[in-house]
Design a protein around this motif. Structure first.
Motif, mmCIF file in Angstrom:
data_model
loop_
_atom_site.group_PDB
_atom_site.id
_atom_site.type_symbol
_atom_site.label_atom_id
_atom_site.label_comp_id
_atom_site.label_asym_id
_atom_site.label_seq_id
_atom_site.Cartn_x
_atom_site.Cartn_y
_atom_site.Cartn_z
ATOM 1 N N PHE A 68 1.006 -1.067 0.199
ATOM 2 C CA PHE A 68 -0.149 -0.182 0.242
ATOM 3 C C PHE A 68 1.077 0.850 0.152
ATOM 4 C CE2 PHE A 68 -2.142 -3.550 2.028
ATOM 5 C CZ PHE A 68 -3.159 -2.945 1.781
ATOM 6 N N ARG A 69 0.490 2.146 -1.115
ATOM 7 C CA ARG A 69 1.881 3.324 -0.981
ATOM 8 C C ARG A 69 1.598 3.381 0.200
ATOM 9 N NH1 ARG A 69 -1.214 8.301 -2.886
ATOM 10 N NH2 ARG A 69 -2.922 8.229 -3.205
ATOM 11 N N ARG A 70 0.947 4.594 1.199
ATOM 12 C CA ARG A 70 0.179 5.032 2.264
ATOM 13 C C ARG A 70 1.377 4.395 3.046
ATOM 14 N NH1 ARG A 70 -1.291 9.700 2.242
ATOM 15 N NH2 ARG A 70 -2.855 10.572 0.046
ATOM 16 N N GLU A 71 1.189 2.768 3.391
ATOM 17 C CA GLU A 71 2.312 2.688 4.483
ATOM 18 C C GLU A 71 3.995 1.472 3.964
ATOM 19 O OE1 GLU A 71 1.912 0.726 7.967
ATOM 20 O OE2 GLU A 71 1.511 2.851 7.230
ATOM 21 N N ALA A 72 4.574 1.665 4.535
ATOM 22 C CA ALA A 72 5.628 1.506 3.999
ATOM 23 C C ALA A 72 5.858 -0.184 4.522
ATOM 24 C CB ALA A 72 7.230 1.956 4.976
ATOM 25 N N LYS A 73 5.231 -1.201 4.304
ATOM 26 C CA LYS A 73 5.672 -2.830 4.607
ATOM 27 C C LYS A 73 4.860 -3.369 3.462
ATOM 28 C CE LYS A 73 4.714 -2.360 9.350
ATOM 29 N NZ LYS A 73 3.535 -1.920 10.453
ATOM 30 N N SER A 112 9.391 -5.409 7.205
ATOM 31 C CA SER A 112 9.212 -3.842 7.193
ATOM 32 C C SER A 112 10.724 -3.399 7.185
ATOM 33 C CB SER A 112 8.650 -3.306 8.462
ATOM 34 O OG SER A 112 9.132 -4.032 9.502
ATOM 35 N N SER A 113 11.643 -3.929 6.916
ATOM 36 C CA SER A 113 12.588 -3.339 6.428
ATOM 37 C C SER A 113 13.779 -3.769 4.936
ATOM 38 C CB SER A 113 13.805 -3.965 7.959
ATOM 39 O OG SER A 113 13.674 -5.723 7.528
ATOM 40 N N LYS A 114 14.358 -3.333 4.493
ATOM 41 C CA LYS A 114 15.250 -3.612 3.113
ATOM 42 C C LYS A 114 15.912 -4.780 3.189
ATOM 43 C CE LYS A 114 18.733 -1.869 0.193
ATOM 44 N NZ LYS A 114 19.238 -2.535 0.042
ATOM 45 N N LYS A 129 9.932 -4.240 -9.749
ATOM 46 C CA LYS A 129 9.612 -3.155 -10.331
ATOM 47 C C LYS A 129 9.064 -2.138 -9.672
ATOM 48 C CE LYS A 129 5.615 -1.654 -13.139
ATOM 49 N NZ LYS A 129 4.333 -2.075 -13.527
ATOM 50 N N PHE A 130 8.595 -2.378 -8.495
ATOM 51 C CA PHE A 130 9.061 -1.143 -7.367
ATOM 52 C C PHE A 130 8.842 -0.675 -5.913
ATOM 53 C CE2 PHE A 130 4.176 -2.749 -8.932
ATOM 54 C CZ PHE A 130 3.600 -1.235 -9.598
ATOM 55 N N TYR A 131 9.996 -2.214 -6.601
ATOM 56 C CA TYR A 131 11.647 -2.072 -5.372
ATOM 57 C C TYR A 131 11.999 -1.054 -4.713
ATOM 58 C CZ TYR A 131 16.023 -3.248 -3.174
ATOM 59 O OH TYR A 131 17.048 -3.485 -1.742
ATOM 60 N N ASP A 132 12.382 0.303 -5.975
ATOM 61 C CA ASP A 132 13.242 1.492 -5.042
ATOM 62 C C ASP A 132 11.636 1.836 -4.747
ATOM 63 O OD1 ASP A 132 14.810 0.569 -6.874
ATOM 64 O OD2 ASP A 132 14.135 1.903 -8.237
ATOM 65 N N LYS A 133 10.999 2.260 -5.107
ATOM 66 C CA LYS A 133 9.562 2.941 -3.991
ATOM 67 C C LYS A 133 8.939 2.135 -3.074
ATOM 68 C CE LYS A 133 5.891 3.708 -6.619
ATOM 69 N NZ LYS A 133 5.017 3.242 -7.330
ATOM 70 N N GLU A 154 10.411 4.317 0.900
ATOM 71 C CA GLU A 154 8.958 4.130 1.728
ATOM 72 C C GLU A 154 9.862 4.402 2.883
ATOM 73 O OE1 GLU A 154 5.916 5.768 1.460
ATOM 74 O OE2 GLU A 154 6.282 6.643 -0.077
ATOM 75 N N ILE A 155 10.153 2.946 3.277
ATOM 76 C CA ILE A 155 11.045 2.252 4.546
ATOM 77 C C ILE A 155 12.271 2.877 5.096
ATOM 78 C CG2 ILE A 155 12.744 0.600 4.891
ATOM 79 C CD1 ILE A 155 10.562 -1.550 3.176
ATOM 80 N N GLN A 156 13.162 3.398 3.854
ATOM 81 C CA GLN A 156 14.036 4.427 4.851
ATOM 82 C C GLN A 156 13.167 5.667 5.434
ATOM 83 O OE1 GLN A 156 16.285 4.752 0.944
ATOM 84 N NE2 GLN A 156 17.547 3.280 1.313
ATOM 85 N N LYS A 157 11.925 6.713 4.216
ATOM 86 C CA LYS A 157 11.780 7.577 5.218
ATOM 87 C C LYS A 157 10.827 7.241 6.133
ATOM 88 C CE LYS A 157 7.601 10.677 3.665
ATOM 89 N NZ LYS A 157 6.921 11.335 2.877
#
Length: 637
Positions: free
Chosen positions: A534-539, A554-556, A582-586, A590-593
């Protein structure tokens, strides 16, 4: 149909197999079959009572029925007098059913689960025993051939110390081949990947796969409620502008739902926003409110009464049983699953509203216009690259031609005079000057042409923009939609034309992402577990195949380990890995943010704690109670 499939020759092609099955199913006439027949040049309904076979000729004793389906006399008819009914499914459906029911073709082999369910034997038929065999439970084709140098090399790779490697077990090679040697004959079966994930056998190449990390499961809500929690939160945050409800984090929403207090601002605002939408668009709910003589404005004081009216309107017994508790002001004492079921019913009613459908149509049209603009950008970039390539190629050809002409003049002059005179130098200089003047003139002509084209294009854009509204009034509905799409597309181009290439790409990607149509899973793993982002949740959330268990990464490091554990030989894990890449960078951004924000917040709290250790921090400053600070900034006044 499966019985018919196994009765036929398993070595047929797909089309031949479908035709044979259709004929076999169509040709079966049995006792008690109802169909139509010809009697006295008319067609009546009849039922087969008995099948009579005499002298290689088959006849059917049928019982005729009148128009009221009453039985009458019985007669003996030939097969050509009976009208067969069409098959209830087409050949395309048969093809699909065959593909879904088998895991290999020629020979066609059913899945073990289907075979056991319908009592179909899984051992090869006698006529195919010489051509196929079972290896580790998998049907393989016996291909015997003479040993070659390549076979010897493959055997030496398996065991370099032995020249004649004899194997009884199945060991796949790294190149996707399975090698067997029985009775001096080497057999090589090539496996075409990807295949169904559950059929992938472990091999040497799979040792490089990392161990899949266990997802975290520390939810405050009960495990069976996590799916409803995510659905309600995703809807409220994705369509917050329509609901006039500012976004909130999943953690805050989960804590608010699990909180026992009845006056949590976040919960009251979420309910009020959904109820306001229904009051505007749901006629049934609007008249329910009018019948109760309630005001059309919902406040944080009266929201519970409007919620009780909604529960009375939908009439679901499980939820209506809690109306008295909510009316007494004890909403917070309800179970979490009841709270989420109430939210789910509100969201379901909002889905069916015309306002939501109009918003969805608008987002779809804007998304299409943005996608078209991005596609035009890519085409324009490709055109420019091709033109630049052609221009550089033309310039290099002209330069080579000019150099050859100069060399030719130089050699002729030397051949005639034995040396290069000043007159020859002047000729070469004038020639170079003329050629440069010509190229400058050509450049000026090209510049003038480009300027004229730009002026023409700008005038066309202005004319198109000015005349668009006029065309909208005269055209049909489809033409108006196409005109509106063009107008929106041109507006997007005008917005981004003064920006750089990177800024244009970033703007288009950001605007497309804002127009959320629906959230789809990234894919499935070999065990059919679904993965969500989900774009608003970094998980990255993991949903079990039965939707009863949830977890998250929830971590890299966990995301990297998950990527490394996916086997590209399986169909599902291959598709999932491509989506994650495909969505790895995004995802990582989000996780780093989130980690950066959490670090800054903890540093701020630590500094406050150091400045005043004697005064205890108020409850509102506790991170676990951050949801109590929620303020709806988009609320309609």
């Amino acid at each position: 149909m499966l019985d018919a499939l196994m009765d036929l020759n398993g070595m047929l092609s797909l089309n031949d197999l479908v035709n044979a099955i259709a004929v076999k199913l169509h040709g079966r006439l049995s006792v008690d079959t109802n169909l139509y027949g010809r009697k006295n040049s008319c067609i009546y309904t009849c039922r087969i009572v008995r099948i009579v076979e005499e002298d290689e000729k088959t006849q059917y004793e049928v019982e005729w029925m009148d128009k009221y389906d009453n039985l009458s006399e019985c007669t003996l008819v030939n097969e050509e007098d009976l009208i067969r009914k069409k098959l209830p499914y087409s050949r395309g459906v048969l093809k699909l059913l065959i593909r879904e029911s088998t895991y290999r073709s020629i020979p066609w082999v059913l899945h073990d689960k289907l075979a056991k369910e319908h009592g179909i034997p899984t051992h090869p038929p006698p006529e195919l025993e010489s051509e196929i065999s079972l290896k580790d439970g998998i049907v393989v084709v016996n291909k015997k051939r003479k040993r070659t140098d390549m076979d010897v090399e493959e055997n030496e790779l398996l065991d370099p110390k032995r020249k004649n490697c004899s194997r009884k077990s199945h060991e796949p090679l790294n190149n996707g081949k399975s090698v067997y040697e029985e009775n001096g004959n080497l057999e090589v079966n090539a496996i075409r990947y990807p295949i169904d994930d559950l059929l992938v056998q472990p091999s040497e190449s799979d040792k490089q796969l990392t161990a899949r990390p266990s997802p975290s499961r520390d939810f405050n809500a009960p495990m069976h409620c996590v799916g409803d929690l995510l659905m309600v939160w995703d809807f409220c945050t994705s369509f917050g502008r329509l609901l006039q409800l500012s976004p909130f984090s999943l953690e805050d929403f989960e804590n608010a739902v699990c909180h026992s207090d009845s006056n949590v601002i976040l919960i009251m605002e979420a309910h009020s926003a959904l109820l306001r939408l229904l009051m505007k668009d749901n006629v049934r709910y609007f008249f329910t409110i009018k019948k109760k003589k309630r005001k059309t404005k919902i406040t944080l004081v009266t929201w519970a009464e409007y919620l009780c009216d909604f529960l009375e309107m939908i009439g679901i017994a499980e939820l209506s049983a809690h109306i008295s508790t909510i009316r007494r002001g004890h909403y917070g004492l309800l179970d979490v699953d009841i709270k989420l079921k109430i939210f789910g019913e509100l969201v379901a009613q909002a889905f069916m509203s015309d306002l939501f459908k109009e918003k969805l149509d608008e987002d779809i049209e804007k998304r299409q216009a943005l996608s078209a603009a991005r596609r035009d950008e890519a085409l324009e970039e490709g055109r420019k690259r091709r033109e630049e390539k052609e221009r550089s190629k033309t310039q290099s050809v002209e330069k080579v031609s000019r150099d050859r002409h100069i060399d030719s003049m130089n050699s002729n002059h030397i051949r005639e005079n034995g040396h290069v005179s000043n007159e020859g130098k002047e000729k070469w200089a004038s020639c170079l000057k003329h050629s440069s003047d010509d190229s400058d003139g050509e450049a000026e002509m090209v510049n003038e042409k480009d300027a004229a084209e730009n002026i023409c294009n700008s005038s066309k854009k202005v004319a198109l923009k000015n005349g668009m509204m006029e065309l909208m009034q005269n055209k049909t509905k489809d033409q108006k939609q196409r005109a509106a799409h063009k107008l929106r597309k041109n507006q997007i181009k005008e917005t981004i034309e003064k920006r750089s290439k990177e800024q244009r790409k970033e703007y288009l990607d950001r605007e497309i992402e804002k127009r959320v149509i629906r959230t789809s899973p990234l894919g499935k793993d070999r065990d059919h577990n679904r993965y969500w982002f989900f774009r608003r949740e970094a998980k990255i959330f993991v949903e079990s195949s039965d939707s009863m268990e949830w977890g998250y990464y929830s971590s890299k490091e966990e995301v990297d380990a998950l990527l490394g554990s996916l086997n590209m030989k399986g169909v599902r894990e291959r598709a999932l890995k491509k989506q994650l890449e495909k969505f790895y960078d995004k995802i990582i951004l989000e996780i780093q943010k989130r980690l950066k924000d959490a670090t800054q917040e903890s540093a701020t709290e630590e500094s406050v704690r150091r400045r005043s250790t004697r005064v205890r921090a108020p409850p509102g400053e506790n991170p676990a109670l951050a949801f109590l600070k929620y303020v709806n900034k988009w609320k309609e006044e």
